[in-house]
Design a protein around this motif. Structure first.
Motif, PDB file in Angstrom:
ATOM      1  N   THR A 285      -2.949 -15.051   9.109  1.00  7.55           N
ATOM      2  CA  THR A 285      -1.682 -14.375   8.540  1.00  7.55           C
ATOM      3  C   THR A 285      -2.484 -12.780   7.929  1.00  7.55           C
ATOM      4  OG1 THR A 285      -0.472 -16.143   7.970  1.00  7.55           O
ATOM      5  CG2 THR A 285       0.174 -14.251   6.929  1.00  7.55           C
TER       6      THR A 285
ATOM      7  N   VAL B 208      -3.611  -9.799   5.737  1.00  6.80           N
ATOM      8  CA  VAL B 208      -3.444  -9.422   4.179  1.00  6.80           C
ATOM      9  C   VAL B 208      -4.144  -8.054   4.424  1.00  6.80           C
ATOM     10  CG1 VAL B 208      -4.144  -9.611   1.801  1.00  6.80           C
ATOM     11  CG2 VAL B 208      -3.603 -11.593   3.091  1.00  6.80           C
ATOM     12  N   GLU B 209      -3.291  -7.050   4.010  1.00  7.56           N
ATOM     13  CA  GLU B 209      -3.971  -5.499   4.002  1.00  7.56           C
ATOM     14  C   GLU B 209      -5.244  -5.296   3.595  1.00  7.56           C
ATOM     15  OE1 GLU B 209      -2.587  -0.908   3.280  1.00  7.56           O
ATOM     16  OE2 GLU B 209      -1.655  -2.587   2.155  1.00  7.56           O
TER      17      GLU B 209
ATOM     18  N   THR C 202      -8.417 -10.784   9.317  1.00 14.34           N
ATOM     19  CA  THR C 202      -7.644 -11.879   9.689  1.00 14.34           C
ATOM     20  C   THR C 202      -8.595 -12.512  10.635  1.00 14.34           C
ATOM     21  OG1 THR C 202      -5.760 -10.521   9.288  1.00 14.34           O
ATOM     22  CG2 THR C 202      -5.384 -12.439  10.326  1.00 14.34           C
TER      23      THR C 202
ATOM     24  N   ASP D  15       0.174  -5.735   5.495  1.00 12.30           N
ATOM     25  CA  ASP D  15       0.429  -7.394   5.052  1.00 12.30           C
ATOM     26  C   ASP D  15       1.308  -7.743   6.222  1.00 12.30           C
ATOM     27  OD1 ASP D  15      -0.977  -7.250   2.701  1.00 12.30           O
ATOM     28  OD2 ASP D  15       0.751  -6.732   1.245  1.00 12.30           O
TER      29      ASP D  15
ATOM     30  N   VAL E   2       3.477 -12.298   3.402  1.00 16.66           N
ATOM     31  CA  VAL E   2       2.815 -11.675   2.488  1.00 16.66           C
ATOM     32  C   VAL E   2       3.154 -10.592   1.786  1.00 16.66           C
ATOM     33  CG1 VAL E   2       0.385 -10.715   1.697  1.00 16.66           C
ATOM     34  CG2 VAL E   2       0.657 -12.576   3.636  1.00 16.66           C
ATOM     35  N   ALA E   3       3.831  -9.679   2.167  1.00 17.83           N
ATOM     36  CA  ALA E   3       4.660  -8.589   1.684  1.00 17.83           C
ATOM     37  C   ALA E   3       5.729  -9.027   0.676  1.00 17.83           C
ATOM     38  CB  ALA E   3       5.067  -7.418   2.660  1.00 17.83           C
TER      39      ALA E   3
ATOM     40  N   ARG F  20       4.493 -10.711  -2.232  1.00 21.59           N
ATOM     41  CA  ARG F  20       3.825  -9.585  -3.312  1.00 21.59           C
ATOM     42  C   ARG F  20       4.995  -8.782  -3.886  1.00 21.59           C
ATOM     43  NH1 ARG F  20      -1.564  -7.306  -2.336  1.00 21.59           N
ATOM     44  NH2 ARG F  20      -2.171  -7.736  -0.272  1.00 21.59           N
TER      45      ARG F  20
ATOM     46  N   PRO G  28      -1.964 -12.565  -3.921  1.00 25.59           N
ATOM     47  CA  PRO G  28      -2.726 -13.125  -3.194  1.00 25.59           C
ATOM     48  C   PRO G  28      -4.300 -13.086  -3.577  1.00 25.59           C
ATOM     49  CG  PRO G  28      -2.271 -10.977  -2.109  1.00 25.59           C
ATOM     50  CD  PRO G  28      -1.574 -11.157  -3.417  1.00 25.59           C
TER      51      PRO G  28
ATOM     52  N   HIS H  96      -8.036 -16.205   1.426  1.00 22.54           N
ATOM     53  CA  HIS H  96      -7.480 -16.515   2.745  1.00 22.54           C
ATOM     54  C   HIS H  96      -7.836 -18.078   2.468  1.00 22.54           C
ATOM     55  CE1 HIS H  96      -5.628 -14.010   5.653  1.00 22.54           C
ATOM     56  NE2 HIS H  96      -6.739 -12.916   5.545  1.00 22.54           N
TER      57      HIS H  96
END
Length: 182
Positions: free
Chosen positions: A77, A79-80, A84, A99, A103-104, A107, A113, A116
């Motif tokens: 998944t 995460v900016e 990944t 994201d 995830v977004a 947040r 976060p 990972h």
């Protein structure tokens, strides 16, 4: 404390988001070498997010229903700004540009976060959480046993208190089995 209680403590000012994130980072440093659940620690980014949460709260703004709550994110998944990898060496440098929606959303609710979590390589290895890139995650209660499923890293992280929440995904038991095993 459960995630809801942790968020309430931050919202009420009983603990700062920075303290909450710091305590989880300490727990990861203590426990993760034994279980290998957290693969990519996002410590500095988590500390920065916690500081922003504390600043919002200090300014009188609503910090969100999950204010300061640390969560892990399955290696599948995005995460900016973080690779990944899906547990595969060939994706080691596949840095996410944004994201993933879950995830977004976490947040936006104030959650942070923190790292990972391990998965079977390309999520193809079945019931055991082993990746070619990060190795085996073990069951936190019996290292001779599997944490189960492709979200085993999240299951082990939450069970041991390294994260309050684990963002896995499930189509055939990938979250349910680690939740049961861990």
């Amino acid at each position: 404390m459960p995630a809801a209680a942790q968020a309430a403590a931050v919202r009420n000012g009983d603990v700062s988001a920075a303290e909450l994130v710091g305590s989880h980072l300490d727990r990861i440093a203590d426990v993760n070498p034994r279980v290998n659940a957290v693969t990519q620690l996002m410590a500095e980014r988590a500390r920065e997010a916690a500081a922003r949460t504390d600043a919002r709260r200090a300014a009188g703004a609503e910090p969100g229903p999950l204010a300061g709550v640390p969560f892990t994110v399955k290696e599948t998944t995005a995460v900016e700004g973080v690779p990944t990898t899906m547990g595969a060496a060939r994706f080691r440098d596949l840095v996410a540009e944004a994201d993933a929606p879950p995830v977004a959303r976490l947040r936006a609710a104030g959650a942070v976060p923190i790292g990972h979590s391990n998965v079977p390589t390309l999520i193809l290895a079945g019931m055991h959480t082993r990746s070619e890139l990060f190795g085996d995650t073990v069951n936190p209660w019996d290292p001779s046993r599997t944490p189960g499923g492709s979200s085993g890293g999240d299951g082990a992280a939450v069970a041991t208190g390294m994260a309050a929440l684990g963002l896995g995904n499930d189509s055939g038991g990938s979250v349910r089995i680690p939740a049961s095993f861990c």
